[in-house]
Design a protein around this motif. Sequence first.
Motif, PDB file in Angstrom:
ATOM      1  N   MET A   1       0.451  -6.780   4.925  1.00 33.84           N
ATOM      2  CA  MET A   1       1.504  -7.792   5.005  1.00 33.84           C
ATOM      3  C   MET A   1       2.368  -7.776   3.750  1.00 33.84           C
ATOM      4  N   TYR A   2       1.711  -7.661   2.595  1.00 34.54           N
ATOM      5  CA  TYR A   2       2.440  -7.671   1.328  1.00 34.54           C
ATOM      6  C   TYR A   2       3.390  -6.483   1.221  1.00 34.54           C
ATOM      7  N   THR A   3       2.883  -5.290   1.527  1.00 33.70           N
ATOM      8  CA  THR A   3       3.723  -4.097   1.383  1.00 33.70           C
ATOM      9  C   THR A   3       4.836  -4.060   2.428  1.00 33.70           C
ATOM     10  N   THR A   4       4.565  -4.560   3.631  1.00 32.97           N
ATOM     11  CA  THR A   4       5.602  -4.611   4.662  1.00 32.97           C
ATOM     12  C   THR A   4       6.732  -5.547   4.247  1.00 32.97           C
ATOM     13  N   ALA A   5       6.358  -6.715   3.720  1.00 33.40           N
ATOM     14  CA  ALA A   5       7.377  -7.664   3.259  1.00 33.40           C
ATOM     15  C   ALA A   5       8.118  -7.120   2.037  1.00 33.40           C
ATOM     16  N   LYS A   6       7.382  -6.475   1.138  1.00 32.73           N
ATOM     17  CA  LYS A   6       7.984  -5.945  -0.085  1.00 32.73           C
ATOM     18  C   LYS A   6       9.077  -4.932   0.219  1.00 32.73           C
ATOM     19  N   HIS A   7       8.826  -4.051   1.186  1.00 24.68           N
ATOM     20  CA  HIS A   7       9.786  -2.996   1.525  1.00 24.68           C
ATOM     21  C   HIS A   7      10.678  -3.367   2.708  1.00 24.68           C
ATOM     22  N   ARG A   8      10.569  -4.623   3.168  1.00 20.80           N
ATOM     23  CA  ARG A   8      11.415  -5.133   4.251  1.00 20.80           C
ATOM     24  C   ARG A   8      11.391  -4.211   5.473  1.00 20.80           C
ATOM     25  N   GLN A   9      10.186  -4.001   5.988  1.00 19.63           N
ATOM     26  CA  GLN A   9      10.006  -3.035   7.067  1.00 19.63           C
ATOM     27  C   GLN A   9       9.840  -3.687   8.442  1.00 19.63           C
ATOM     28  N   GLY A  10      10.273  -4.913   8.584  1.00 24.72           N
ATOM     29  CA  GLY A  10      10.360  -5.508   9.916  1.00 24.72           C
ATOM     30  C   GLY A  10       9.243  -6.477  10.236  1.00 24.72           C
ATOM     31  N   TRP A  11       9.607  -7.531  10.992  1.00 22.50           N
ATOM     32  CA  TRP A  11       8.639  -8.561  11.316  1.00 22.50           C
ATOM     33  C   TRP A  11       7.606  -8.085  12.327  1.00 22.50           C
ATOM     34  N   ARG A  12       7.953  -7.073  13.141  1.00 19.09           N
ATOM     35  CA  ARG A  12       6.996  -6.623  14.156  1.00 19.09           C
ATOM     36  C   ARG A  12       5.768  -5.986  13.518  1.00 19.09           C
ATOM     37  N   VAL A  13       5.995  -5.147  12.513  1.00 20.07           N
ATOM     38  CA  VAL A  13       4.865  -4.550  11.806  1.00 20.07           C
ATOM     39  C   VAL A  13       4.122  -5.616  11.003  1.00 20.07           C
ATOM     40  N   PHE A  14       4.867  -6.507  10.364  1.00 18.44           N
ATOM     41  CA  PHE A  14       4.248  -7.599   9.608  1.00 18.44           C
ATOM     42  C   PHE A  14       3.344  -8.436  10.523  1.00 18.44           C
ATOM     43  N   ALA A  15       3.798  -8.723  11.735  1.00 22.71           N
ATOM     44  CA  ALA A  15       3.020  -9.530  12.676  1.00 22.71           C
ATOM     45  C   ALA A  15       1.716  -8.839  13.062  1.00 22.71           C
ATOM     46  N   CYS A  16       1.732  -7.514  13.146  1.00 22.06           N
ATOM     47  CA  CYS A  16       0.505  -6.775  13.465  1.00 22.06           C
ATOM     48  C   CYS A  16      -0.534  -6.953  12.367  1.00 22.06           C
ATOM     49  N   TYR A  17      -0.115  -6.827  11.108  1.00 22.57           N
ATOM     50  CA  TYR A  17      -1.042  -7.043  10.002  1.00 22.57           C
ATOM     51  C   TYR A  17      -1.524  -8.496   9.962  1.00 22.57           C
TER      52      TYR A  17
END
Length: 282
Positions: A57-73
């Motif tokens: 979640m942290y790395t996805t948010a840090k690199h702004r890689q989308g809410w869909r991937v963030f939601a999976c984590y």
Amino acid sequence: MGMIMADAVRNSTTYFWGQRTSTIDWCEENYVVSHYIAEFWNSITNGVFVALAFLGMYTTAKHRQGWRVFACYAALMFVGCGSACFHATLKYTTQLLDELPMLYLCALVLYALIEIDKNTKYGAAVPLALIAFQATITCIYVFWIQNPIFHQVAFALTAFGGVGFGLKRLREMQLSARTWRILSRLHLLGHVGMWGGFLAWNIDNIFCHRLRSYRSHVGAPLDVFFQLHGWWHVLTAYGSTYLLLWVHFIRLARLGHDHLFTIKYALGFLPYVAMDTPKKVE
């Protein structure tokens, strides 16, 4: 199987959380390590899920890689928290918190692979269909077929759908040799973790009484090596994370950003997607 359905010896109302109401009681002896946690090792091993999911979640948010991937984590973290609550209390309500989030995680992964591009293609159709399917499975499981096998079959079907759609996405893209190596390694490690965990889970189920005898013989702290349901948590936490990293990297490749990223390890053993640091040329 080792999903002890009536562990009457350790199902007393005098324990902290009272009498067990869950339909499953696993092989770990109840309230042996702690008065406050029914299955101590089965509960705390879920911390691996939480740590790996938080890093994702942290790395996805840090690199702004989308809410869909963030939601999976985030869903993976919910799985770990729900499982910890279930094993700590052995209540039916927390059992549902353990089992149902697994289905929702798989549904989110499937959605992330279907809507893999930056902008959604199918609008509300896909999420509504997935929500309707998961709601139907949930209602059947809660109100009609309260059998763990039904849950396991529903989970397997959803998981295989995600893997199948991921492979379909791979066939659609032209990938560099470097990205192929990364994805192949992630996919392999994901399956090693999941199938290794499944093996530990089944050994724990089938040979529960023998494992309890071994634990009694060796005593603490060596008895932890025979807590195979806890090891199932550790292995599947890694297996699930590697497969989520696989999905994460497929999306990076789809968006043309895969050359900028790689897989690194925090503290040497926690995998995550990170910016690739070019090697210096001497």
